[in-house]
Scaffold this active site. Structure first.
Site, PDB file in Angstrom:
ATOM      1  N   MET A 204      -4.583   0.744  80.698  1.00 47.01           N
ATOM      2  CA  MET A 204      -3.972   2.074  80.713  1.00 47.01           C
ATOM      3  C   MET A 204      -3.628   2.537  82.125  1.00 47.01           C
ATOM      4  O   MET A 204      -2.555   3.113  82.361  1.00 47.01           O
ATOM      5  CB  MET A 204      -4.904   3.093  80.052  1.00 47.01           C
ATOM      6  CG  MET A 204      -4.312   4.493  79.990  1.00 47.01           C
ATOM      7  SD  MET A 204      -5.388   5.695  79.190  1.00 47.01           S
ATOM      8  CE  MET A 204      -5.276   5.183  77.470  1.00 47.01           C
TER       9      MET A 204
ATOM     10  N   ARG B  72      26.597   5.866  63.631  1.00 45.17           N
ATOM     11  CA  ARG B  72      25.466   6.687  64.057  1.00 45.17           C
ATOM     12  C   ARG B  72      25.844   8.159  63.969  1.00 45.17           C
ATOM     13  O   ARG B  72      25.205   8.935  63.269  1.00 45.17           O
ATOM     14  CB  ARG B  72      25.063   6.295  65.489  1.00 45.17           C
ATOM     15  CG  ARG B  72      23.803   6.935  66.000  1.00 45.17           C
ATOM     16  CD  ARG B  72      23.408   6.396  67.367  1.00 45.17           C
ATOM     17  NE  ARG B  72      24.400   6.707  68.403  1.00 45.17           N
ATOM     18  CZ  ARG B  72      24.231   6.415  69.693  1.00 45.17           C
ATOM     19  NH1 ARG B  72      23.136   5.775  70.084  1.00 45.17           N
ATOM     20  NH2 ARG B  72      25.159   6.739  70.577  1.00 45.17           N
TER      21      ARG B  72
ATOM     22  N   TYR C 246      -8.765  -7.046  79.398  1.00 55.17           N
ATOM     23  CA  TYR C 246      -9.050  -6.884  77.974  1.00 55.17           C
ATOM     24  C   TYR C 246      -8.681  -8.135  77.189  1.00 55.17           C
ATOM     25  O   TYR C 246      -7.647  -8.761  77.443  1.00 55.17           O
ATOM     26  CB  TYR C 246      -8.266  -5.700  77.413  1.00 55.17           C
ATOM     27  CG  TYR C 246      -8.820  -4.352  77.790  1.00 55.17           C
ATOM     28  CD1 TYR C 246     -10.084  -3.950  77.370  1.00 55.17           C
ATOM     29  CD2 TYR C 246      -8.072  -3.465  78.558  1.00 55.17           C
ATOM     30  CE1 TYR C 246     -10.590  -2.705  77.711  1.00 55.17           C
ATOM     31  CE2 TYR C 246      -8.564  -2.213  78.904  1.00 55.17           C
ATOM     32  CZ  TYR C 246      -9.825  -1.844  78.476  1.00 55.17           C
ATOM     33  OH  TYR C 246     -10.322  -0.612  78.813  1.00 55.17           O
TER      34      TYR C 246
ATOM     35  N   LYS D  39      21.283  12.509  80.839  1.00 53.00           N
ATOM     36  CA  LYS D  39      20.364  12.865  79.757  1.00 53.00           C
ATOM     37  C   LYS D  39      18.998  12.228  80.019  1.00 53.00           C
ATOM     38  O   LYS D  39      18.851  11.372  80.890  1.00 53.00           O
ATOM     39  CB  LYS D  39      20.924  12.401  78.408  1.00 53.00           C
ATOM     40  CG  LYS D  39      21.089  10.894  78.287  1.00 53.00           C
ATOM     41  CD  LYS D  39      21.726  10.512  76.964  1.00 53.00           C
ATOM     42  CE  LYS D  39      21.883   8.990  76.865  1.00 53.00           C
ATOM     43  NZ  LYS D  39      22.445   8.576  75.563  1.00 53.00           N
TER      44      LYS D  39
END
Length: 358
Positions: free
Chosen positions: A302, A130, A254, A34
């Site tokens: 990024m 679940r 940053y 999956k």
């Protein structure tokens, strides 16, 4: 071309599948593919495994259609079943096995005019809460579906919540609840995920469902993939695209969160959080250059990240940088970021090319 690639070792993938089979002799194994084979590429993974795999397991019909195109004869299990009535028709056309986890899905199945019967896996909620029936609810559904024209095999499936935490009390409770239903006539039963395949032989049943272990990552916090005999399948490799000297007191990245405490040599690497490398990776997290670990310096951007090359003077522009792989286990990176290897693998984005070997 931007120097970043995810190399997928299909020989390692096959090794890990066969290791799962060795853990559970005489059992069959659904290879869980999956989420695009946990980010590795489902068509390529299935093609590599189809000669040795007993079957494949996916989350939804759309994933199953991809797998069927690669493995026309394979047994394919829909782990969550169908999400709307029309999907049962397509599932029958594709010859799928399907989970049935509530009364609504059972109603849809019994109302369907199918081209062929479906092999059904009744899902027990043994304690994860679940998906699935209660013990009594599953007995009732078994009685409804037994002998129905839409049903071929009638099988039993459940899923562990805490098998990756060895000795957890809930695991024993789930085993006991599962065992309550084994008196019913099922063709096949399945319970074991990767953690249970590796450490809980009493949970192996007729079919096991190895997932994360196929891709060479560990389900355990305290047992490494290497200790378990697993081989990493994906290696994420970037390159040094800039190198500069940074004087004492100057910051990198940053937020100016990393400040040079000594005259430093800083390298910029062609990988960032838009590629799937976690922004939460703290300064000091390792990458590997020339077989030597060097630490991240400052926040992940990024498209780039910075590393401290001060103690690796031979590093130069263009050098390969292993973000994770055989030398930098993905589970170690995941632990540093407060997450799990599953998440990192499935978050490698589409702009990262995959290269297949083996």
């Amino acid at each position: 071309m931007r120097p970043l690639v995810a190399t997928v070792d299909l020989t390692a993938l096959r090794h890990n599948y066969l290791l799962a089979k060795q853990c559970a002799p005489q059992r069959k194994a659904f290879a869980v593919v999956k989420a695009n084979a946990y980010g590795h590429g489902a068509p390529e993974a299935v093609t590599a495994l189809r000669e040795i795999a007993d079957g494949f397991a996916v989350a939804c019909l759309e994933e199953a259609e991809v797998i069927r195109g690669c493995a026309p004869e394979a047994r394919i299990l829909l782990l969550e079943g169908c999400f709307e009535p029309s999907e049962y028709l397509r599932a029958a056309e594709l010859g799928l096995d399907i989970a049935v986890q509530d009364a609504r899905q059972a109603d849809w199945l019994l109302a369907a005019d199918l081209a062929r019967p479906l092999n059904v896996w009744l899902k027990l909620d043994s304690g994860m809460h679940r998906l699935g029936f209660s013990v009594d609810g599953l007995r009732e559904c078994h009685a409804r579906l037994k002998g129905a024209a839409q049903v071929g095999e009638l099988n039993l499936i459940s899923h562990f919540a805490c098998a990756d935490e060895r000795g957890h009390a809930l695991t024993e409770t789930q085993l006991e609840r599962y065992a309550e239903l084994l008196e019913l006539p099922f063709e096949h039963c399945s319970l074991a995920n990767s953690a249970a395949v590796l450490t809980l032989p009493q949970a192996h049943m007729a079919w096991i469902r190895p997932g994360i272990m196929l891709y060479g990552a560990t389900p355990f916090a305290e047992l490494s993939a290497r200790e378990l005999g697993l081989k990493p399948v994906m290696t994420l490799t970037g390159a040094l695209i800039a190198v500069r000297d940074v004087p004492v007191g100057e910051s990198v990245g940053y937020g100016a969160s990393w400040v040079a405490q000594r005259p430093s040599r800083i390298g910029t690497v062609s990988c960032g959080y838009a590629d799937g490398y976690p922004r939460t990776a703290p300064s000091g997290t390792s990458v590997v250059i020339h077989g030597q670990r060097v630490p991240l310096a400052g926040r992940v951007s990024m498209d780039m990240l910075a590393v401290d090359l001060t103690d690796l003077p031979q590093a130069q522009l263009g050098d390969a940088v292993e973000l994770w792989g055989a030398q930098m286990p993905i589970d170690e990176l995941a632990q540093a970021c407060g997450t799990i290897g599953y998440e990192l693998l499935t978050k490698v984005t589409g702009r990262v090319p995959r290269r297949y070997i083996g």
